[in-house]
Design a protein around this motif. Structure first.
Motif, PDB file in Angstrom:
ATOM      1  N   TYR A  61      19.617   7.201  -7.949  1.00  0.00           N
ATOM      2  CA  TYR A  61      18.211   7.389  -8.290  1.00  0.00           C
ATOM      3  C   TYR A  61      17.296   6.540  -7.430  1.00  0.00           C
ATOM      4  N   PHE A  62      17.657   6.486  -6.134  1.00  0.00           N
ATOM      5  CA  PHE A  62      16.856   5.772  -5.151  1.00  0.00           C
ATOM      6  C   PHE A  62      16.501   6.694  -3.995  1.00  0.00           C
ATOM      7  N   ILE A  63      15.290   6.531  -3.489  1.00  0.00           N
ATOM      8  CA  ILE A  63      14.829   7.285  -2.340  1.00  0.00           C
ATOM      9  C   ILE A  63      14.291   6.297  -1.312  1.00  0.00           C
ATOM     10  N   ASN A  64      14.658   6.510  -0.041  1.00  0.00           N
ATOM     11  CA  ASN A  64      14.256   5.613   1.029  1.00  0.00           C
ATOM     12  C   ASN A  64      13.246   6.281   1.942  1.00  0.00           C
ATOM     13  N   VAL A  65      12.345   5.461   2.481  1.00  0.00           N
ATOM     14  CA  VAL A  65      11.339   5.963   3.409  1.00  0.00           C
ATOM     15  C   VAL A  65      11.269   5.039   4.613  1.00  0.00           C
ATOM     16  N   ASP A  66      10.763   5.589   5.712  1.00  0.00           N
ATOM     17  CA  ASP A  66      10.506   4.805   6.920  1.00  0.00           C
ATOM     18  C   ASP A  66       9.001   4.589   7.018  1.00  0.00           C
ATOM     19  N   THR A  67       8.603   3.341   7.170  1.00  0.00           N
ATOM     20  CA  THR A  67       7.174   3.009   7.247  1.00  0.00           C
ATOM     21  C   THR A  67       6.633   3.150   8.674  1.00  0.00           C
ATOM     22  N   ALA A  68       7.502   3.357   9.656  1.00  0.00           N
ATOM     23  CA  ALA A  68       7.082   3.373  11.061  1.00  0.00           C
ATOM     24  C   ALA A  68       5.998   4.404  11.371  1.00  0.00           C
ATOM     25  N   PRO A  69       6.032   5.616  10.772  1.00  0.00           N
ATOM     26  CA  PRO A  69       4.968   6.575  11.086  1.00  0.00           C
ATOM     27  C   PRO A  69       3.561   6.062  10.746  1.00  0.00           C
ATOM     28  N   LEU A  70       3.465   5.064   9.897  1.00  0.00           N
ATOM     29  CA  LEU A  70       2.175   4.464   9.564  1.00  0.00           C
ATOM     30  C   LEU A  70       1.845   3.288  10.479  1.00  0.00           C
ATOM     31  N   GLY A  71       2.698   3.092  11.488  1.00  0.00           N
ATOM     32  CA  GLY A  71       2.482   1.970  12.381  1.00  0.00           C
ATOM     33  C   GLY A  71       2.931   0.646  11.808  1.00  0.00           C
ATOM     34  N   ILE A  72       3.743   0.697  10.755  1.00  0.00           N
ATOM     35  CA  ILE A  72       4.212  -0.521  10.086  1.00  0.00           C
ATOM     36  C   ILE A  72       5.698  -0.683  10.364  1.00  0.00           C
ATOM     37  N   ARG A  73       6.077  -1.791  10.964  1.00  0.00           N
ATOM     38  CA  ARG A  73       7.476  -2.036  11.309  1.00  0.00           C
ATOM     39  C   ARG A  73       8.151  -3.029  10.388  1.00  0.00           C
ATOM     40  N   ASP A  74       7.396  -3.697   9.549  1.00  0.00           N
ATOM     41  CA  ASP A  74       7.932  -4.756   8.683  1.00  0.00           C
ATOM     42  C   ASP A  74       7.810  -4.320   7.230  1.00  0.00           C
ATOM     43  N   SER A  75       8.908  -3.791   6.678  1.00  0.00           N
ATOM     44  CA  SER A  75       8.854  -3.281   5.303  1.00  0.00           C
ATOM     45  C   SER A  75       8.761  -4.398   4.278  1.00  0.00           C
ATOM     46  N   VAL A  76       9.253  -5.589   4.618  1.00  0.00           N
ATOM     47  CA  VAL A  76       9.127  -6.717   3.689  1.00  0.00           C
ATOM     48  C   VAL A  76       7.656  -7.048   3.493  1.00  0.00           C
ATOM     49  N   ASP A  77       6.907  -7.085   4.587  1.00  0.00           N
ATOM     50  CA  ASP A  77       5.472  -7.361   4.499  1.00  0.00           C
ATOM     51  C   ASP A  77       4.752  -6.273   3.720  1.00  0.00           C
ATOM     52  N   LEU A  78       5.079  -5.011   4.001  1.00  0.00           N
ATOM     53  CA  LEU A  78       4.418  -3.928   3.277  1.00  0.00           C
ATOM     54  C   LEU A  78       4.765  -3.964   1.796  1.00  0.00           C
ATOM     55  N   ALA A  79       6.015  -4.275   1.464  1.00  0.00           N
ATOM     56  CA  ALA A  79       6.403  -4.353   0.050  1.00  0.00           C
ATOM     57  C   ALA A  79       5.559  -5.377  -0.689  1.00  0.00           C
ATOM     58  N   ARG A  80       5.219  -6.473  -0.016  1.00  0.00           N
ATOM     59  CA  ARG A  80       4.393  -7.501  -0.650  1.00  0.00           C
ATOM     60  C   ARG A  80       2.939  -7.077  -0.793  1.00  0.00           C
ATOM     61  N   ARG A  81       2.510  -6.166   0.075  1.00  0.00           N
ATOM     62  CA  ARG A  81       1.119  -5.709   0.038  1.00  0.00           C
ATOM     63  C   ARG A  81       0.931  -4.478  -0.835  1.00  0.00           C
ATOM     64  N   LEU A  82       1.991  -3.686  -0.993  1.00  0.00           N
ATOM     65  CA  LEU A  82       1.877  -2.381  -1.635  1.00  0.00           C
ATOM     66  C   LEU A  82       1.328  -2.432  -3.063  1.00  0.00           C
ATOM     67  N   PRO A  83       1.762  -3.376  -3.910  1.00  0.00           N
ATOM     68  CA  PRO A  83       1.203  -3.401  -5.268  1.00  0.00           C
ATOM     69  C   PRO A  83      -0.315  -3.565  -5.284  1.00  0.00           C
ATOM     70  N   GLY A  84      -0.831  -4.395  -4.398  1.00  0.00           N
ATOM     71  CA  GLY A  84      -2.272  -4.578  -4.333  1.00  0.00           C
ATOM     72  C   GLY A  84      -3.000  -3.423  -3.678  1.00  0.00           C
ATOM     73  N   LEU A  85      -2.327  -2.760  -2.722  1.00  0.00           N
ATOM     74  CA  LEU A  85      -2.955  -1.650  -1.997  1.00  0.00           C
ATOM     75  C   LEU A  85      -3.078  -0.402  -2.852  1.00  0.00           C
ATOM     76  N   VAL A  86      -1.970   0.016  -3.494  1.00  0.00           N
ATOM     77  CA  VAL A  86      -1.994   1.290  -4.232  1.00  0.00           C
ATOM     78  C   VAL A  86      -1.432   1.188  -5.641  1.00  0.00           C
ATOM     79  N   GLY A  87      -0.978   0.002  -6.051  1.00  0.00           N
ATOM     80  CA  GLY A  87      -0.487  -0.137  -7.415  1.00  0.00           C
ATOM     81  C   GLY A  87       0.906   0.391  -7.640  1.00  0.00           C
ATOM     82  N   VAL A  88       1.777   0.280  -6.627  1.00  0.00           N
ATOM     83  CA  VAL A  88       3.183   0.678  -6.748  1.00  0.00           C
ATOM     84  C   VAL A  88       4.030  -0.396  -6.075  1.00  0.00           C
ATOM     85  N   ALA A  89       5.146  -0.766  -6.705  1.00  0.00           N
ATOM     86  CA  ALA A  89       6.055  -1.762  -6.139  1.00  0.00           C
ATOM     87  C   ALA A  89       7.345  -1.096  -5.687  1.00  0.00           C
ATOM     88  N   ALA A  90       7.891  -1.554  -4.567  1.00  0.00           N
ATOM     89  CA  ALA A  90       9.144  -1.037  -4.003  1.00  0.00           C
ATOM     90  C   ALA A  90       9.951  -2.204  -3.461  1.00  0.00           C
TER      91      ALA A  90
END
Length: 421
Positions: free
Chosen positions: A348-377
């Motif tokens: 019950y897990f789905i994986n995505v690549d953040t590169a198409p958004l110009g983001i290469r660091d998923s750890v950094d995006l994971a820390r920002r995502l809750p504040g950006l759109v209200g979802v944690a991954a």
């Protein structure tokens, strides 16, 4: 099985031939290093799951990080547990598990896979699949041995391999299908390979290994005289493809321990009822270790899970169909967010690549995502050694084992991501 990988950086270790624990480290340190919980400076880091949960709470985000359902399983299983408690099934269970559950496990293997383990000598009930994994590795590996897993790997694997003092060797699973490169897999074997630890269906990638891959694993295990330990907790959560127990393939049964649990199939993760099956000489060795870990646990829950294993086929097909629908809801939102989405064949897990958004660091995006759109991954690199972490640097994992309305809201929030970056 609870995810525990660290949010901090991975330890500074030479992983060219696998991660070998420092022989001068204490067992707890080796376990922490194996699970990426120890910083290069020697301090214990906060797990990425704790960090993401804290961020989700502080921002009001929907937590699609740690993988556990947000609703209970079948009412008849809960009722069976309540009945067992009321009837006095509240003392120690036999060390190898209550007979009703061991018989139900054997019947389950016969019913779904045509296998016939002896419930008295070839089945062992454990405190979740996590204890089954730990007891098995502690039973068979020691310093100087190698344990081969695929990478990314479930974090408890690294912890127990480290605790046992063995060397953790990995073979990569590569996007988009996350199936192993077979020549690379063969190169990962050596004369020191004691155990091949397989997770199929695979967490965190969602891959379901086909028979051709499984057969090659069996061939290589036989060539190097390695034990196969197959973690199959997601066996009933596959989408349009059949789960094949590796022990059912020619040449596998005499060297394979198969592990599963009630948590993923029945959505009772807190009951911690797991089991393993295999040839008597392997199961008896694991039982010797297991009896000095928990000895036994969950007596009323064991008999209740026996009831669950006897549920009709419609239950098993239904949970997979429902989960596939939930997968598709979340996948639509992730695509709208601008990610490359790797549609899983199981778990019950789905994986995505953040590169198409110009983001290469998923750890950094994971820390920002809750504040950006209200979802944690959860960033996938935390499930890897340093080399694998670099290879998966832009991957994020989301859990879709949540209520449909929660996933619909999460998908709606994720669809706004491109406008918020």
């Amino acid at each position: 099985m609870a995810d525990m990988a660290s949010a901090g950086s991975s330890p500074s270790l030479d992983i060219s031939a696998g991660t070998t624990p420092d022989t001068g480290a204490a067992p707890w340190q080796r376990a922490a290093i194996g699970a990426n919980l120890l910083s290069p400076e020697g301090g214990l880091g906060v797990t990425i799951f704790e960090e993401m949960t804290t961020l989700a709470l502080s921002t009001g985000a929907i937590n699609l990080g740690q993988g556990f359902p947000d609703e209970d399983g079948p009412a008849e299983i809960k009722a069976a547990a309540q009945t067992a408690i009321e009837s006095g099934a509240n003392q120690y269970a036999p060390g190898k598990g209550v007979p009703a559950l061991r018989e139900a496990i054997a019947a389950h293997q016969q019913r779904f896979y045509g296998l016939a383990p002896d419930p008295d000598t070839e089945v062992l009930v454990t405190t979740g699949a996590t204890e089954a994994i730990a007891a098995t590795l502690l039973a068979f590996v020691q310093p100087g041995d190698e344990v081969l897993t695929f990478e990314p790997f479930y974090d408890s694997y690294g912890a127990i391999i480290g605790m046992a003092g063995a060397t953790h060797v990995t073979a990569p699973l590569l996007a988009p299908d996350f199936l192993p490169d077979l020549p690379a897999l063969e190169n990962a074997f050596s004369s020191r390979t004691k155990i091949v630890l397989l997770n199929n269906p695979h967490n965190p990638t969602g891959a379901v290994f086909p028979e051709s891959v499984l057969s090659r694993i069996v061939e290589l295990a036989a060539k190097y005289d390695a034990i196969i330990v197959s973690d199959e907790v997601y066996e009933h959560l596959t989408f349009g493809v059949a789960h094949i127990p590796i022990t059912s393939l020619p040449g596998a049964a005499e060297r394979t321990i198969t592990i599963s649990s009630a948590g993923k199939t029945f959505s009772f993760t807190g009951w911690k009822i797991g089991w393993l099956s295999g040839p008597e000489h392997l199961v008896s060795a694991v039982r010797t270790v297991k009896q000095f870990l928990t000895y036994s646990s969950g007596t009323p829950f064991q008999s209740a899970i026996a009831v669950g294993l006897g549920l009709p086929d419609e239950f098993y097909t239904g949970i997979a169909t429902t989960l596939q629908h939930k997968r598709d809801i979340l996948a639509e939102g992730l695509r709208a967010a601008g990610f490359d989405v790797y549609t899983p064949s199981g778990t019950y897990f789905i994986n995505v690549d953040t590169a198409p958004l110009g983001i290469r660091d998923s750890v950094d995006l994971a820390r920002r995502l809750p504040g950006l759109v209200g979802v944690a991954a959860i960033p996938v690199p935390v499930f890897c050694h340093p080399e694998g972490a670099e290879r998966t640097r832009s991957l994020l994992r989301f859990a879709f084992c949540k209520k449909t309305d929660v996933l619909e809201e999460a998908a709606s929030r994720l669809a706004t991501l491109k406008d918020r970056l």
